[in-house]
Design a protein around this motif. Structure first.
Motif, PDB file in Angstrom:
ATOM      1  N   UNK A 262      48.434 113.258  25.958  1.00 51.02           N
ATOM      2  CA  UNK A 262      47.206 112.489  26.127  1.00 51.02           C
ATOM      3  C   UNK A 262      46.510 112.860  27.436  1.00 51.02           C
ATOM      4  N   UNK A 263      47.268 112.916  28.519  1.00 52.74           N
ATOM      5  CA  UNK A 263      46.687 113.230  29.820  1.00 52.74           C
ATOM      6  C   UNK A 263      46.144 114.654  29.861  1.00 52.74           C
ATOM      7  N   UNK A 264      46.891 115.586  29.286  1.00 55.16           N
ATOM      8  CA  UNK A 264      46.401 116.963  29.215  1.00 55.16           C
ATOM      9  C   UNK A 264      45.136 117.056  28.365  1.00 55.16           C
ATOM     10  N   UNK A 265      45.085 116.247  27.291  1.00 58.49           N
ATOM     11  CA  UNK A 265      43.902 116.229  26.447  1.00 58.49           C
ATOM     12  C   UNK A 265      42.680 115.743  27.198  1.00 58.49           C
ATOM     13  N   UNK A 266      42.862 114.761  28.080  1.00 67.88           N
ATOM     14  CA  UNK A 266      41.743 114.270  28.886  1.00 67.88           C
ATOM     15  C   UNK A 266      41.186 115.395  29.752  1.00 67.88           C
TER      16      UNK A 266
END
Length: 431
Positions: free
Chosen positions: A364-368
């Protein structure tokens, strides 16, 4: 927290058990991220599940906890104190998530509210330009799940449904690869189960605690007198807020069946059950059998007191794929191949086709950072999985087999069943 028959709680599985140390230390090798590289994250709902997520997010050096929001001052104050003792700063607290959404410095939110609040909080957050992590089950109703999925596309938001097992280790990935390789032959049935055989309890006081804004906790749900089982931890077993233990664990194990078989919506669904084992003040069934019909395939989910005969060694949650050439059974941590009633200790495994996961929160954080809205458990996939459980609950509540038209997300010729696809929100709340 609900437990399986092995005595291991869901929160233990998620790595957020109450027994975790209050102070969490980041890995020694993890250097703090530069302020410009940090994701400003607000948490909405910091009870048991929310505190677990907070502890997990705090281990990522590129996350700064920008705000803590909860309608219960006890939870809010404890979470702020946890951040202060762990990271050395105290994020601002808020009782109304709508106010924190006006903060343009906040990049993303993590939503751990009760299910009946998921859609409003998630859609409003996406409209405000925030990326969204939201717990499972995705939504209270099919219509609300659809609204969340559509909003994620319309506003191009990065999302992730909090179904941690989807991105934990290789177990589910290995099972998906085995099923899709054809090792089992033609698969004609997939059956999932979850056990439950004990009354629910929590530590809430008998009378409404002054720190809890119970009316706001109810939000869009009907006005009801306070009862300790209706708030915090045990809320899911009331129809006003969710769909019982059945829907609580649906995504955890049905996910592997949907993933492996590339399941969309069924053409019909039926269910039966009742309250035969548990004696408490909640409402939803403790025993339930749901059957979803696909062309050439039956998919089932069983909420039951004990594991199915023959699979007691797999514990309180699992899924069985039955094929013409073999049977594959999986739980959270392991899987087994059976052929003609015998366990196959060693077999030729298919080549790896699914990449390893960086971790559920990390993805999720990498996707952001990458602006990748196609995380593997985004809310569009979450709606696809959760919807099947919601349809099953509607079949149970109507007491009949229902035909489904997924192109319209409506039942075929059954207006009464269609009424369960959405709900009337208590004023002034709206979606």
């Amino acid at each position: 927290m609900l437990h399986d028959s092995s005595g291991v709680s869901r929160r233990v599985f998620l790595g957020a058990a109450a027994g975790l140390a209050t102070v969490i230390h980041r890995p020694l090798f993890a250097q703090p991220a530069a302020p410009s590289d940090q994701i400003q994250l607000a948490l909405i709902g910091v009870g048991g599940m929310g505190t677990g997520r907070l502890k997990e997010f705090m281990t990522h050096p590129d996350v700064r906890i920008a705000a803590i929001c909860d309608v219960d001052g006890r939870h809010r104050d404890a979470a702020i104190a946890l951040v202060r003792s762990t990271l050395g700063y105290a994020p601002p607290g808020e009782a109304d998530f709508r106010r924190l959404l006006t903060n343009k410095d906040i990049d993303a939110v993590a939503i751990q509210t009760p299910d009946h609040w998921h859609a409003i909080a998630a859609v409003r957050s996406m409209e405000a330009g925030k990326d969204v992590f939201v717990e499972k089950p995705l939504s209270y109703s099919v219509a609300e799940g659809r609204a969340m999925a559509d909003a994620s596309t319309r506003h191009a938001r990065v999302t992730q449904m909090g179904n941690h097992i989807h991105n934990t280790g290789r177990n589910y990935r290995d099972v998906v690869e085995i099923v899709q390789s054809g090792t089992l032959g033609r698969i004609h049935r997939a059956g999932c189960w979850r056990t439950w055989n004990a009354a629910l309890t929590n530590n809430e006081p008998a009378t409404e605690p002054p720190e809890l804004d119970y009316d706001f906790w109810l939000g869009p749900a009907p006005k009801r007198p306070y009862h300790p089982l209706r708030s915090h931890l045990t809320f899911r077993n009331f129809w006003d807020y969710s769909g019982g233990t059945f829907i609580d664990f649906w995504c955890h194990i049905m996910d592997v069946a949907v993933w492996a078989l590339d399941l969309k919506a069924p053409r019909s669904v039926s269910a039966l059950g009742g309250r035969f084992v548990v004696n408490d003040a909640t409402e939803t069934p403790d025993t339930m059998e749901a059957m979803l019909e696909y062309p050439g395939l039956i998919v089932s989910f069983s909420l039951r007191p004990e594991p199915p005969p023959g699979f007691t060694h797999m514990g309180g949650i699992g899924c069985v794929f039955e094929g013409s050439d073999g049977t594959l059974v999986v739980n959270y941590t392991k899987h087994e191949l059976w052929v003609k009633g015998k366990l196959v200790e060693s077999f030729t495994r298919p080549a790896q086709t699914i990449p390893d996961s960086p971790g559920h929160l990390r993805e999720f954080l990498d996707g952001i950072k990458a602006r990748n809205i196609e995380t593997t458990c985004n809310v569009r996939y979450g709606h696809r999985v959760t919807k099947l459980g919601l349809l099953s609950n509607i079949a149970y509540r109507t007491g009949r087999r229902l035909q489904w038209d997924d192109s319209r997300e409506r039942f075929v010729g059954d207006g009464d069943a269609d009424k369960h696809l959405s709900r009337k929100f208590r004023k002034p709340y709206a979606l």
